[in-house]
Write a protein that holds these residues in place. Structure first.
Motif, mmCIF file in Angstrom:
data_model
loop_
_atom_site.group_PDB
_atom_site.id
_atom_site.type_symbol
_atom_site.label_atom_id
_atom_site.label_comp_id
_atom_site.label_asym_id
_atom_site.label_seq_id
_atom_site.Cartn_x
_atom_site.Cartn_y
_atom_site.Cartn_z
ATOM 1 N N LEU A 145 -6.397 7.465 -11.299
ATOM 2 C CA LEU A 145 -6.748 6.389 -10.363
ATOM 3 C C LEU A 145 -5.600 5.398 -10.205
ATOM 4 O O LEU A 145 -5.397 4.847 -9.120
ATOM 5 C CB LEU A 145 -8.024 5.680 -10.811
ATOM 6 C CG LEU A 145 -9.293 6.538 -10.742
ATOM 7 C CD1 LEU A 145 -10.475 5.797 -11.351
ATOM 8 C CD2 LEU A 145 -9.587 6.964 -9.310
ATOM 9 N N SER A 146 -4.825 5.193 -11.261
ATOM 10 C CA SER A 146 -3.669 4.293 -11.142
ATOM 11 C C SER A 146 -2.596 4.898 -10.233
ATOM 12 O O SER A 146 -1.924 4.173 -9.494
ATOM 13 C CB SER A 146 -3.098 3.949 -12.515
ATOM 14 O OG SER A 146 -2.515 5.070 -13.123
ATOM 15 N N ILE A 147 -2.452 6.214 -10.254
ATOM 16 C CA ILE A 147 -1.510 6.873 -9.340
ATOM 17 C C ILE A 147 -1.976 6.677 -7.900
ATOM 18 O O ILE A 147 -1.161 6.431 -6.999
ATOM 19 C CB ILE A 147 -1.364 8.377 -9.672
ATOM 20 C CG1 ILE A 147 -0.782 8.572 -11.071
ATOM 21 C CG2 ILE A 147 -0.513 9.092 -8.624
ATOM 22 C CD1 ILE A 147 0.607 8.018 -11.271
ATOM 23 N N LEU A 148 -3.277 6.743 -7.670
ATOM 24 C CA LEU A 148 -3.823 6.474 -6.339
ATOM 25 C C LEU A 148 -3.488 5.050 -5.898
ATOM 26 O O LEU A 148 -3.036 4.838 -4.766
ATOM 27 C CB LEU A 148 -5.333 6.702 -6.316
ATOM 28 C CG LEU A 148 -6.062 6.342 -5.017
ATOM 29 C CD1 LEU A 148 -5.563 7.183 -3.854
ATOM 30 C CD2 LEU A 148 -7.560 6.505 -5.197
ATOM 31 N N LEU A 149 -3.674 4.089 -6.765
ATOM 32 C CA LEU A 149 -3.358 2.695 -6.428
ATOM 33 C C LEU A 149 -1.866 2.500 -6.183
ATOM 34 O O LEU A 149 -1.464 1.776 -5.269
ATOM 35 C CB LEU A 149 -3.849 1.756 -7.523
ATOM 36 C CG LEU A 149 -5.360 1.590 -7.620
ATOM 37 C CD1 LEU A 149 -5.730 0.741 -8.831
ATOM 38 C CD2 LEU A 149 -5.918 0.980 -6.349
ATOM 39 N N LEU A 150 -1.038 3.131 -6.986
ATOM 40 C CA LEU A 150 0.409 3.044 -6.776
ATOM 41 C C LEU A 150 0.810 3.655 -5.431
ATOM 42 O O LEU A 150 1.647 3.095 -4.707
ATOM 43 C CB LEU A 150 1.157 3.754 -7.905
ATOM 44 C CG LEU A 150 1.240 3.021 -9.230
ATOM 45 C CD1 LEU A 150 1.809 3.937 -10.307
ATOM 46 C CD2 LEU A 150 2.088 1.766 -9.101
ATOM 47 N N THR A 151 0.222 4.785 -5.096
ATOM 48 C CA THR A 151 0.535 5.435 -3.822
ATOM 49 C C THR A 151 0.094 4.570 -2.648
ATOM 50 O O THR A 151 0.805 4.456 -1.648
ATOM 51 C CB THR A 151 -0.109 6.832 -3.765
ATOM 52 O OG1 THR A 151 0.343 7.582 -4.890
ATOM 53 C CG2 THR A 151 0.272 7.577 -2.502
ATOM 54 N N PHE A 152 -1.065 3.948 -2.781
ATOM 55 C CA PHE A 152 -1.519 3.003 -1.763
ATOM 56 C C PHE A 152 -0.553 1.822 -1.670
ATOM 57 O O PHE A 152 -0.242 1.344 -0.576
ATOM 58 C CB PHE A 152 -2.937 2.518 -2.082
ATOM 59 C CG PHE A 152 -3.514 1.621 -1.032
ATOM 60 C CD1 PHE A 152 -3.826 2.103 0.225
ATOM 61 C CD2 PHE A 152 -3.750 0.287 -1.312
ATOM 62 C CE1 PHE A 152 -4.360 1.271 1.200
ATOM 63 C CE2 PHE A 152 -4.285 -0.554 -0.346
ATOM 64 C CZ PHE A 152 -4.589 -0.066 0.909
ATOM 65 N N GLY A 153 -0.050 1.382 -2.807
ATOM 66 C CA GLY A 153 0.960 0.316 -2.821
ATOM 67 C C GLY A 153 2.228 0.730 -2.105
ATOM 68 O O GLY A 153 2.865 -0.091 -1.424
ATOM 69 N N LEU A 154 2.634 1.988 -2.238
ATOM 70 C CA LEU A 154 3.814 2.485 -1.519
ATOM 71 C C LEU A 154 3.593 2.384 -0.012
ATOM 72 O O LEU A 154 4.487 1.991 0.729
ATOM 73 C CB LEU A 154 4.134 3.925 -1.919
ATOM 74 C CG LEU A 154 5.282 4.582 -1.147
ATOM 75 C CD1 LEU A 154 6.608 3.866 -1.407
ATOM 76 C CD2 LEU A 154 5.382 6.056 -1.498
ATOM 77 N N TYR A 155 2.395 2.733 0.424
ATOM 78 C CA TYR A 155 2.070 2.626 1.849
ATOM 79 C C TYR A 155 2.246 1.182 2.335
ATOM 80 O O TYR A 155 2.895 0.939 3.347
ATOM 81 C CB TYR A 155 0.646 3.127 2.101
ATOM 82 C CG TYR A 155 0.082 2.703 3.431
ATOM 83 C CD1 TYR A 155 0.581 3.227 4.615
ATOM 84 C CD2 TYR A 155 -0.932 1.750 3.511
ATOM 85 C CE1 TYR A 155 0.081 2.825 5.840
ATOM 86 C CE2 TYR A 155 -1.449 1.351 4.726
ATOM 87 C CZ TYR A 155 -0.931 1.886 5.885
ATOM 88 O OH TYR A 155 -1.423 1.478 7.108
ATOM 89 N N TRP A 156 1.676 0.241 1.603
ATOM 90 C CA TRP A 156 1.790 -1.166 2.004
ATOM 91 C C TRP A 156 3.230 -1.659 1.905
ATOM 92 O O TRP A 156 3.669 -2.461 2.731
ATOM 93 C CB TRP A 156 0.849 -2.049 1.181
ATOM 94 C CG TRP A 156 -0.532 -1.978 1.739
ATOM 95 C CD1 TRP A 156 -1.593 -1.300 1.213
ATOM 96 C CD2 TRP A 156 -0.989 -2.553 2.966
ATOM 97 N NE1 TRP A 156 -2.678 -1.424 2.035
ATOM 98 C CE2 TRP A 156 -2.341 -2.196 3.128
ATOM 99 C CE3 TRP A 156 -0.390 -3.332 3.954
ATOM 100 C CZ2 TRP A 156 -3.099 -2.588 4.210
ATOM 101 C CZ3 TRP A 156 -1.149 -3.730 5.036
ATOM 102 C CH2 TRP A 156 -2.479 -3.361 5.161
ATOM 103 N N TYR A 157 3.976 -1.187 0.932
ATOM 104 C CA TYR A 157 5.371 -1.581 0.809
ATOM 105 C C TYR A 157 6.184 -1.069 2.005
ATOM 106 O O TYR A 157 7.016 -1.794 2.548
ATOM 107 C CB TYR A 157 5.962 -1.052 -0.508
ATOM 108 C CG TYR A 157 7.384 -1.477 -0.701
ATOM 109 C CD1 TYR A 157 7.688 -2.764 -1.126
ATOM 110 C CD2 TYR A 157 8.429 -0.603 -0.449
ATOM 111 C CE1 TYR A 157 9.000 -3.169 -1.294
ATOM 112 C CE2 TYR A 157 9.744 -0.993 -0.613
ATOM 113 C CZ TYR A 157 10.020 -2.278 -1.033
ATOM 114 O OH TYR A 157 11.328 -2.679 -1.190
#
Length: 144
Positions: free
Chosen positions: A121-133
């Motif tokens: 789930l943390s990888i999912l959140l990080l990937t979502f963070g990449l999108y926003w970045y």
């Protein structure tokens, strides 16, 4: 903000892009080892018989889309291409679907335990963070 092709990329862009390239290289290695059903790899990960059989029936479309788009997105980010946004979003959606299906229908939490599930789930959140970045970098004028 208007894009300036001479605008110097900030250091944090390099750090984030290289972090995600490294992260997805690990994911690709895991993908190859899992698809080849490499028992030595599963044993080294302390994965039992349930985990071995779990990967033999895995959702390859979502996992493949996540890994390919997740690997290319930070490369496009380094190349200052706004397509990195679409790829990061595709990676996020594919990983979300993968997690949703495996947690709900394939009993992922029971098979892998709380720690591994929290990591996923943390990888999912990080990937979502990449999108926003990536979106933020477009807004700041670093992508074209």
């Amino acid at each position: 903000m208007v894009l300036s092709k001479t605008k110097k990329m900030p250091l944090h862009l390099w750090v984030i892009a290289l972090f995600f390239i490294f992260l997805y290289m690990i994911g690709i290695y895991d993908y190859i080892m899992s698809l080849s059903l490499n028992t030595a790899y599963f044993d080294s990960q302390d994965d039992g018989n349930d985990q071995y059989h779990y990967f033999s029936n895995y959702l390859l479309i979502c996992w493949t889309l996540n890994l390919i788009s997740g690997m290319i997105a930070p490369i496009f980010l380094l190349l200052r291409m706004k397509r990195s946004i679409i790829l990061a979003l595709l990676s996020t959606v594919a990983l979300f679907l993968l997690n949703a299906i495996t947690f709900i229908f394939m009993n992922r939490l029971t098979i892998f335990g709380f720690t591994q599930s929290l990591f996923d789930l943390s990888i999912l959140l990080l990937t979502f963070g990449l999108y926003w970045y990536c979106r933020y970098m477009l807004f700041r004028g670093y992508l074209h």
